[in-house]
Structure formats: C-alpha cells, structure tokens
Design a protein around this motif. Sequence first.
Motif, mmCIF file in Angstrom:
data_model
loop_
_atom_site.group_PDB
_atom_site.id
_atom_site.type_symbol
_atom_site.label_atom_id
_atom_site.label_comp_id
_atom_site.label_asym_id
_atom_site.label_seq_id
_atom_site.Cartn_x
_atom_site.Cartn_y
_atom_site.Cartn_z
ATOM 1 N N GLN A 39 0.780 -1.171 -0.279
ATOM 2 C CA GLN A 39 0.073 -0.044 0.055
ATOM 3 C C GLN A 39 0.846 1.186 0.069
ATOM 4 O O GLN A 39 0.322 2.392 -0.209
ATOM 5 N N TRP A 40 1.965 1.115 0.433
ATOM 6 C CA TRP A 40 2.935 2.461 0.501
ATOM 7 C C TRP A 40 4.136 2.133 -0.462
ATOM 8 O O TRP A 40 4.881 0.859 -0.288
ATOM 9 N N LEU A 41 4.656 3.295 -0.872
ATOM 10 C CA LEU A 41 6.276 3.219 -1.228
ATOM 11 C C LEU A 41 6.949 4.362 -0.479
ATOM 12 O O LEU A 41 6.438 5.257 -0.296
ATOM 13 N N ARG A 52 6.801 9.467 1.530
ATOM 14 C CA ARG A 52 5.875 8.410 1.504
ATOM 15 C C ARG A 52 5.016 8.939 0.354
ATOM 16 O O ARG A 52 4.496 10.022 0.051
ATOM 17 N N TRP A 53 4.670 7.598 -0.517
ATOM 18 C CA TRP A 53 3.607 7.711 -1.516
ATOM 19 C C TRP A 53 2.563 6.590 -1.178
ATOM 20 O O TRP A 53 2.906 5.447 -0.776
ATOM 21 N N GLU A 70 2.463 13.197 3.300
ATOM 22 C CA GLU A 70 3.250 13.755 4.269
ATOM 23 C C GLU A 70 4.532 13.140 4.577
ATOM 24 O O GLU A 70 4.505 11.942 4.696
ATOM 25 N N SER A 71 5.775 14.032 4.809
ATOM 26 C CA SER A 71 6.880 13.125 4.942
ATOM 27 C C SER A 71 7.045 12.890 6.774
ATOM 28 O O SER A 71 6.519 13.786 7.428
ATOM 29 N N GLN A 107 -0.367 5.832 8.767
ATOM 30 C CA GLN A 107 -1.347 6.674 8.667
ATOM 31 C C GLN A 107 -1.148 8.087 7.921
ATOM 32 O O GLN A 107 0.097 8.274 7.824
ATOM 33 N N PRO A 108 -1.996 8.664 7.431
ATOM 34 C CA PRO A 108 -1.520 9.736 6.522
ATOM 35 C C PRO A 108 -0.926 11.013 7.325
ATOM 36 O O PRO A 108 -0.065 11.444 6.650
ATOM 37 N N GLU A 109 -1.120 11.077 8.341
ATOM 38 C CA GLU A 109 -0.618 12.385 9.031
ATOM 39 C C GLU A 109 0.938 11.814 9.761
ATOM 40 O O GLU A 109 1.432 10.655 9.777
ATOM 41 N N THR A 110 1.426 13.018 9.941
ATOM 42 C CA THR A 110 2.960 12.639 10.400
ATOM 43 C C THR A 110 3.012 12.088 11.884
ATOM 44 O O THR A 110 1.951 12.467 12.524
#
Lengths: 363, 425
Positions: A39-41, A52-53, A70-71, A107-110
């Motif tokens: 799900q992530w790169l 992150r992508w 977000e990184s 998770q999307p947030e940092t």
Amino acid sequence: MADKPQTDEPIAALTPQPIGKPIEYERMLWHARFSPDGQWLVAVGQDAKIVRWTVADPTEENGTGLTQGESLTGHNGWICGLAFHPKLSHLYTVDSWGQLACYPYSQPETSEPLWNHQSAHEGWIRTIAIHPTGTRVATGGNDGVVRIWSTVDGAPVSHWAHGSKVMSLAFTPDGKSLVSGDLFGIIRQWDLDTGKSIRELSAVPLYQKHYNQECGGVRRLVFSPQGDRLAATGQKEPKGGFATGTPCVIVFDWATGDVLREMVVGDQNDGFAYDAMFHSSGNVVACSSAFPRKGPFWLWHPESEQALLIDKKLSNGLSLSLHPDGRRLALLTSNAPNGNGRGLKDGEYPGGRSRIVLMQLST
Amino acid sequence: MSRSPLCRPHEHRLSRRHFMGAGAATLGFGNMLRPVVAEDLRDKDRQVLCIWLDGGMSQLESWDPKPNTQFGGPFRAIPTSVPGIHVSELLPKTAQQMHHLAILRSVHTQDNSHSAGVARINRGDPKERGVVYPYLGSAVAKLMGPTKTGLPPYVWVKPGSGGFKTQDAGFLGPSYGALALGDAKPPANLLPHPSLTSADYQLRQELRTRFNERFGKRRFNNEMAADTSVYDIAQTLMRRMDLFDESKVPAKDVVRYGSHELGRHLLMGRRLIEAGVRFVKVNSYHWDSHGDHFNSSDCLHRQFDQPFAALIEDLADRSLLDNVLVIVLSEFGRTPRINSHCGRDHWPEAWSVAMAGCGIQRGAVVGATNALGTFVEGPEHDIGHLFHTWFQALGIPKEHMEYINQDQPLPVAHDDFSAISELLS
C-alpha cells in the motif's frame, strides 16, 4: 568460480515496461521500497526525511497510481537504510548520525517515532535488516559493529564486532543466520543463537586499495527467496581519480559458499552496483549508478553466460523494490548535475534530484 | 641605487612627500630600492611547514561543515577546543588543537582545473608580468635563505620519486628549486662508495669545483650555480644522515603520527623543521574525490587528522609554533553539489585554508560562507591575500616585498591585494 550450473529448463525472459511518468523528487534519495502490504512506497535519502507515497492502481489521471503524502521527520544527516516489519505497520530507519528509529508509517498524518536511539552506533549507520519473523532488527555501520535490537521497544539484544566498516546486512530466509558485508569484501555469517561468526565468504574483488584510499566494499547483500543464493553488490577495479570502477554483482551458492557467477556490467568508472534482487523467474535484477546513460539497469540469470538485458536508459539506479504483487518494480535513480565550478542554472545553484521509475515486469 | 629604470608597484601607493621624507630618511633610497636581503631575516629563524593535499580537500568535510543542510553530506560537526568553533567529525584529533589554529573560510580563487590551479595557488597568483613566478617554497628560500644550520632551504617530502626539482623556482633560477625526498628517503647514492677514502673524495671534489669554475666562466651561470648548490646540499646531507635514521624516531611518535604514508611523511616534516630546514613541503596525493567522496573522505581526512594533530601538538609543546608557520593547502575546495557518482567536483568559489604558528592568530575563524556553503558571505580572499599574510607572518618587511629579475623589480605577491589583518597576531 564453481562449475557452471547446468539446467535443461529454458531461462525465462523478463521484460520491464515503464508505468506512467517517473515520479520526481527534489532531493537525492538512496532507497525506495514498497511496504509488505503493497500500500505504500517509502523512500529515504539525503534530506533526512521519510518520504511516503500511497500506492493504487494506475488511472488515466495518475499514470503510476502513486500519491505523495506527508513526510516523516526526526532524523539527521542522511537516512541510509530502511526496513519494514513484515506484519506490523512499523518502519525502521537509520541515519548517518547514528540514529535508529521506529515509525508507524501507514497513517496519513506525520508521527513521532514509536521509539528511537539517537546514538545506536558511533556515527554513520550504513545498513539495516529485519528478521523474517519481525522480532529483531539488525544494524551495522562505520564503527564496525553489528547490533541486534528488539523491534518491539528497541531494547538492545546483542552486539558483535565485525572488525571493519559494516556496509550491508541480510538475514537468511530461514531466520537462523545473519550475514554482514564489509569494506574489505568479507562476508561473515553469524549464528543468531550463539552470536558466533561461523563462516566467511570472500567478495574481495569488491574491495580496492586505490592509492591511499580504501574503496568499494559489499554495498548490498540479498538472498534469493529460497535462500539458496546470495548476491553481493559493489564495484571492481576503480581507475583514475574517481575511485569508482565497474559495477559488479557476485552470486554465491549459499550451501557451498562458492561463487556461481560474477556479473560485471558497465563501463570503467560507471560506479557501483548499488542494489540487486532475485526475481521469481530466477533472474537477478540489478542497478548501477554513474552519470546519465552510463550505469545501466540489467537482468542476468546466474545460469547464463551473459546479461539478458543491459539498459542504459534506466541508468543511475540506486535501489530496486519489487511490489508484493510480483509484477511492479520501483527503480530509484539519481539525477544529479556534475562538473567543476559554479554550474549555475537560471542563476541558481542546483543540487541533485531523484526520480522513481515504476515498471511492469512481464515474463 | 638600483640600475633599474622601472618604477616599482609599491611606489605608486606612496605620496611623494612620504617617499622623499619619512621613507627616504629611514630607509635611504638604496635600501628601499634593493631586493630584500635574506641575511636580514636569517637570524629570525622563522620556518614554514606547508601541507599540500593534492586534488582538493573538501571544506565541507573538514574546516567548514554545514551539517543537516542540502549539501552538508552525511557527517556531523563537532565542537573543538575553542568554544563556538566546530569542524567536521572527520577531524576529531585536530579539533582538540583548534586553539593553535586559524581557519580562513572565505577563500575564493580563480581556477577550477588542476592543471592551472596547482600552479596558480602555489605561485600566489600574482599579476601577469611575463615571467614564471616561483612556488611558495622557492620564494621563501629566496627571500629568507637557509637557516643557520646550512640545511637546504626548501625540502619537499613526497610520495614516489625524489630528486632536485627545479621547476618550482620559476624565474628565480634552478638554485631555488626543491630537494625532493621521495617517500621521505634520502637521495639515492648520497654516500660515497665505502671503498673511497676521504682524501680521494676530497680530491675529487676539488677537481669537480675547478672544472665547474672553468666551465662556468663564459657561460650563463644560473645552471652552474644550481649544480654547485646541489653538491653543497649533498655535502650537508651527508653530515646529517641521522635525519633518515628511523631507529632514532621514538616508537610512540610512529604510533601517534600513524604508519600510513601521510603519517610517516608528516613526522619526517616535523623532524626536518626541528633540524632547521627553512621550508618543508609535505605532499599527499589523490584527494580528487569525484566519486564515492564520502567514503574517500572518511579514509583520507582521518589519515590527515591523526598526524596533523600530532604535528601541531608537538610544535606547540616545543614552543616551535612561535617560529614555525604551518599551512594546509590545496588547489581548490570541492563542490557543495553532490554528483551522480556520490562525489564532489572542483570548487574554487568558496573554500577554506587552515594555518597555525608564527605571526598567526590562534583559535580563530576568519571569513564565512553562506548557510549552504555555496558561496562566500562577506569579503572574499584570494591566494594573493594569503601570500601577503604569510610573508608578513614570517617577518618579511612589507616594503621589501619584491624580487629583482634581471633588473626588473617584481612584487613577491599580487600587488592589488594585502595581508588579511584578522589572521595576523
């Protein structure tokens, strides 16, 4: 070199086809890897960020299916390695200032690290590997020490003196051993139960004393999924003042320790083979870095005399990652200007950039 | 009075009143117009040890680190013995000697190629006057002469082969060339064959001298003088073979300096300074790290750090830093940009030079680069500024800063530049 392995099976052709346009990143990255769930790169490099992508199927609007999020921050210097927990959404990262950290990445947030050690090693940590069960993570660096940590809380488990700069680590797929590769081309096999070094393999061609510089080293170690082969990457025979040579991957028969194939691909001064992987087709896929169109991307079956594919358009490769679906491959390449003097562009002093090329692999 | 009809560059900077008055009164025309007389300086016994890191040392991995910035690389900066001054973590031992050192971080020079840069930096990049200027070592040999020990004034410790290297001397003539000690060894066949008695040896020398004098009478004598001086050097060295006797070197010094090439050569450099050589240059090659720069630096900078710190410590302990000027120099720095080979290329725009010793501030950083280390912030300093600074630190009077070349007066350093006062103690 051992006798050439013989097989009656035809060697499968493997064809990479780019998917969408390459993903550009404004700084130099060292590694880009897919998460175990696909799900992530995640990529790390010179800006000390964990980039992150999210990964989705390609669409007309988004040709790669990758969307940058977000990184994660908290590292210093360069982040030089990353390893995913096989089951949990935890990511382990190491940097050149000696820090080891564990982050939740999905998770999307940092997020702050779950735990970290600012001084896990004295100075530059070069490599990290995670045990197949996910219970332990191993780190190695310029201090010549291999350290084993609990992935749960970062508690130190053990440490062993390799004796010289540790540049690469890999656990055997059966989980019984760890191998460490050093500057001098020595690969040590460590028994995880006893902590003893039980075998040494020689990848000495990957080390060079180039005038007064110690060059080369085993830059990456990677096992085949069955655990019967080990690939060590690096370079051979540097020339001139560049201290860079010809990209090389040495493939060992893991049972005997014999060299099956020494894959030397590229021109003099092309630089290092920075990464390699075993594809289920049996091919070794490798990338190497140099100036544009010099360090090639290549495919080579260890049972073939010569490389099956040498692609200089996919040059400057620093890392490879196969998606868990087995069909997509992320090739990270650098795009850094070179040359003496100012080299200004539109009045600005440009730094190096990165590009991630997503490819479809078909047999 | 000089026979030269030409005016001198420094005259243009003086008012006529000054020229006719105070200047003439205190110096007299004769003195003012004469080239500097080496004898005037001989008693001062100031010496130079110049470390040349051929290919270009990276300022970012040494004297001017920019950690955690775009071009800063992987390494940390560490504190030094002077609060507030940091250097790269690749120089941990040198950091402990920072209170003896001065770093100039605003060096901005003109060439980004080795072929032009090496000569330009070594010669101080003076204005073009149709002559080949001498390297710093030859210049000091000319301006200050040998010390009272009579040892050759310019000795070059280098990897590879040795010999008498005349090319450094430029228009000064081959006498001011460098005696190169290949791998810090004495010149080959220095000692006479054991079968030769001292009486026979003496006779041979007298015969050689007579032949040389006769041969040189009707000829341009620059080469003859060089030939004679080489024999004189050989005679001197034959009396000082102890300098090459490694059994006389304390084992702990060998450990402190390191057994690698630069360690051995810097230890020899210190011993030559202690013996009384006026100018010692120690070369290290292969610093041109266009590829795999950070691994190279981790190796090379540490090879420099260990013996350099030991050298400074030793010179300070023996109070020699009061008389010895130490310089760390390359032809340029290295690009902030990291190329695809993970290397740094040539960068004359903004780099650093370190120095220590006589006439130089201690524990000082002068000049600055911007936050990314890409360009100098504030005044830029070229090699010409540094030549003025070093000559002044060595006690060479400003008004005598010139050569006479076949009656043509020539400034010893770029006449548009002057010493960097913040570097001078």
